[in-house]
Scaffold this motif. Structure first.
Motif, PDB file in Angstrom:
ATOM      1  N   ASP A 268      -5.410   2.640   2.185  1.00 35.99           N
ATOM      2  CA  ASP A 268      -5.730   2.309   0.627  1.00 35.99           C
ATOM      3  C   ASP A 268      -6.091   2.862  -1.000  1.00 35.99           C
ATOM      4  O   ASP A 268      -6.630   4.668  -0.212  1.00 35.99           O
ATOM      5  CB  ASP A 268      -7.214   1.295   1.051  1.00 35.99           C
ATOM      6  CG  ASP A 268      -6.566   0.813   1.850  1.00 35.99           C
ATOM      7  OD1 ASP A 268      -6.158  -0.658   1.559  1.00 35.99           O
ATOM      8  OD2 ASP A 268      -7.473   0.325   2.512  1.00 35.99           O
ATOM      9  N   ASN A 270      -6.596   2.969  -4.577  1.00 38.88           N
ATOM     10  CA  ASN A 270      -7.452   1.890  -6.087  1.00 38.88           C
ATOM     11  C   ASN A 270      -6.642   2.172  -7.320  1.00 38.88           C
ATOM     12  O   ASN A 270      -6.609   1.944  -8.348  1.00 38.88           O
ATOM     13  CB  ASN A 270      -8.996   2.251  -6.432  1.00 38.88           C
ATOM     14  CG  ASN A 270      -9.469   3.409  -6.580  1.00 38.88           C
ATOM     15  OD1 ASN A 270      -9.020   4.529  -6.637  1.00 38.88           O
ATOM     16  ND2 ASN A 270     -10.642   3.483  -7.224  1.00 38.88           N
ATOM     17  N   ARG A 310      -9.723   6.998  -3.150  1.00 40.44           N
ATOM     18  CA  ARG A 310     -10.381   6.531  -4.893  1.00 40.44           C
ATOM     19  C   ARG A 310     -10.460   6.669  -5.786  1.00 40.44           C
ATOM     20  O   ARG A 310     -11.105   8.606  -5.596  1.00 40.44           O
ATOM     21  CB  ARG A 310     -11.758   6.034  -3.945  1.00 40.44           C
ATOM     22  CG  ARG A 310     -11.422   5.486  -2.953  1.00 40.44           C
ATOM     23  CD  ARG A 310     -12.985   3.513  -2.956  1.00 40.44           C
ATOM     24  NE  ARG A 310     -12.904   2.855  -4.118  1.00 40.44           N
ATOM     25  CZ  ARG A 310     -12.214   2.105  -3.679  1.00 40.44           C
ATOM     26  NH1 ARG A 310     -11.788   1.191  -3.264  1.00 40.44           N
ATOM     27  NH2 ARG A 310     -12.989   1.084  -4.910  1.00 40.44           N
TER      28      ARG A 310
END
Length: 391
Positions: A268, A270, A310
């Motif tokens: 993931d 962001n 992140r």
């Protein structure tokens, strides 16, 4: 080989320390013996003065009349002394400042000090048993120097040993740096030929009737290989920093990495969904750091789990967190994982995180550290850089 070299180095250090301590001990014993003999000689000299004073004539005030004795006691030695009568009135003195002689309290303290160093010697008059002189005396400057000399020697020896170790470690560190820089540049040089050849093959494959999607993926890998070659060539060289969009730089590494991880691993990010932040970096080297962190996270996952990259920021800094749900790191190893050669893997040299720290802290003046880790739950490593703003 590393272990034997370490033992040999440690043994050498112990030998040097033992030799230094032995030299200090011998010096201390020798100078103490010399000081003892000198002190005995000075006591003998003062006793001779007292004996000479008893044999020469004096006036009723007790002033020394014999010029030979007066000359010997006042100018022929460096022993400080005070001669008083039986009422402690000063008759004569040598190497004692007037501010002490003229001040009763200071004079008393000086006499007490002399008494703590040597027993005063009485001088009896032949013509009177009621009147006598006392010679209070201390240590000569030479005797004091002998007492302090071995301690000064020990300090000097310790300083030389310390400086020697610092110089040795510095030269060894510089030598290791030169070896690694040379190895990195040679690696970049050796990779240059096959990458140039592969570029030609990619162009050839593009002209053939084959799946061009596969060719493009091969081209991406080749482009990445050329980046790696460029990174190796930059080690040990001046590394200019330029303002860059951190979201995009990190995003490129994430996108490349995402297509090359196992199916059971989720990556993931962001950075593409938030406002861009900027910092001064060398993009090629900084991407290397991000990839090292993601590779370490992937190794910790052992084929399944999540990696979360992140980006966050405040008024002064931009932070890049790489978090995984892997096996975690014991708190005792949070700092050690950045040391050269430290690794918990069965393969590898333990240089990836060490190199990452060097790139972040020395090249980019930033920080890299483990900010959270729990055994069986995962680890978060944070890179912190100074934030810049577009003009």
């Amino acid at each position: 080989m590393k272990i034997h070299a370490h033992k040999f180095s440690f043994r050498n250090r112990v030998v040097v320390i033992i030799v230094g301590v032995a030299l200090g001990a011998v010096s201390l014993l020798y100078t103490n013996e010399m000081a003892r003999k000198l002190k005995g000689k000075e006591q003998h000299d003062v006793a001779l003065w007292a004996h000479a004073m008893e044999r020469v004539s004096r006036d009723m005030m007790g002033t020394i009349q014999d010029p030979l004795v007066a000359d010997i006691m006042s100018t022929g030695n460096n022993i400080p002394f005070i001669i008083t009568d039986e009422n402690l009135e000063v008759i004569n003195s040598h190497l004692i400042p007037d501010k002490i002689i003229d001040h009763p309290d200071r004079l008393r303290r000086q006499i007490d000090k002399f008494m703590s160093e040597n027993q005063p010697i009485p001088v009896r008059f032949r013509f009177s048993s009621e009147h006598y002189h006392l010679i209070f005396y201390g240590k000569s400057t030479l005797l004091k120097s002998l007492y302090y000399f071995p301690y000064i020697q020990i300090i000097v020896i310790a300083a030389f040993i310390t400086l020697g170790f610092i110089a040795f470690r510095s030269s060894k560190h510089d030598e290791q740096n030169r070896v690694w820089i040379g190895l990195a540049k040679e690696t970049a040089h050796q990779l240059g030929t096959p990458t140039s050849s592969l570029l030609g093959w990619i162009e050839y494959l593009r002209s053939q009737n084959i799946d061009q999607a596969a060719v493009e993926e091969m081209n991406k890998d080749l482009t990445h290989l050329m980046k790696i070659t460029d990174r190796f060539s930059k080690i040990g060289s001046e590394t200019p920093l330029t303002p860059a969009n951190i979201n995009e730089v990190v995003g490129e590494s994430v996108m490349y990495f995402r297509k090359r991880i196992p199916r059971n691993v989720t990556l993931d990010y962001n950075g593409l969904a938030i406002a861009p932040v900027q910092a001064n970096i060398n993009a090629a080297l900084f991407e290397w750091v991000v990839e090292n962190l993601m590779k370490n996270s992937l190794d910790a996952l052992q084929g399944h789990g999540t990696i979360d990259v992140r980006i966050s920021s405040d008024d002064k800094h931009v932070m890049i967190d790489v978090k995984d749900t892997g096996k975690g790191i014991p708190k005792s190893n949070w700092k050690r994982i950045f040391e050269p050669g430290f690794t918990t893997k069965t393969r590898g040299w333990g240089l990836g995180l060490s190199l990452s720290r060097r790139i972040v802290e020395e090249y980019h003046q930033g920080k890299i550290a483990v900010i959270d880790s729990e055994i069986g739950k995962g680890t978060t490593i944070r890179i912190t850089l100074k934030r810049t703003f577009a003009a």
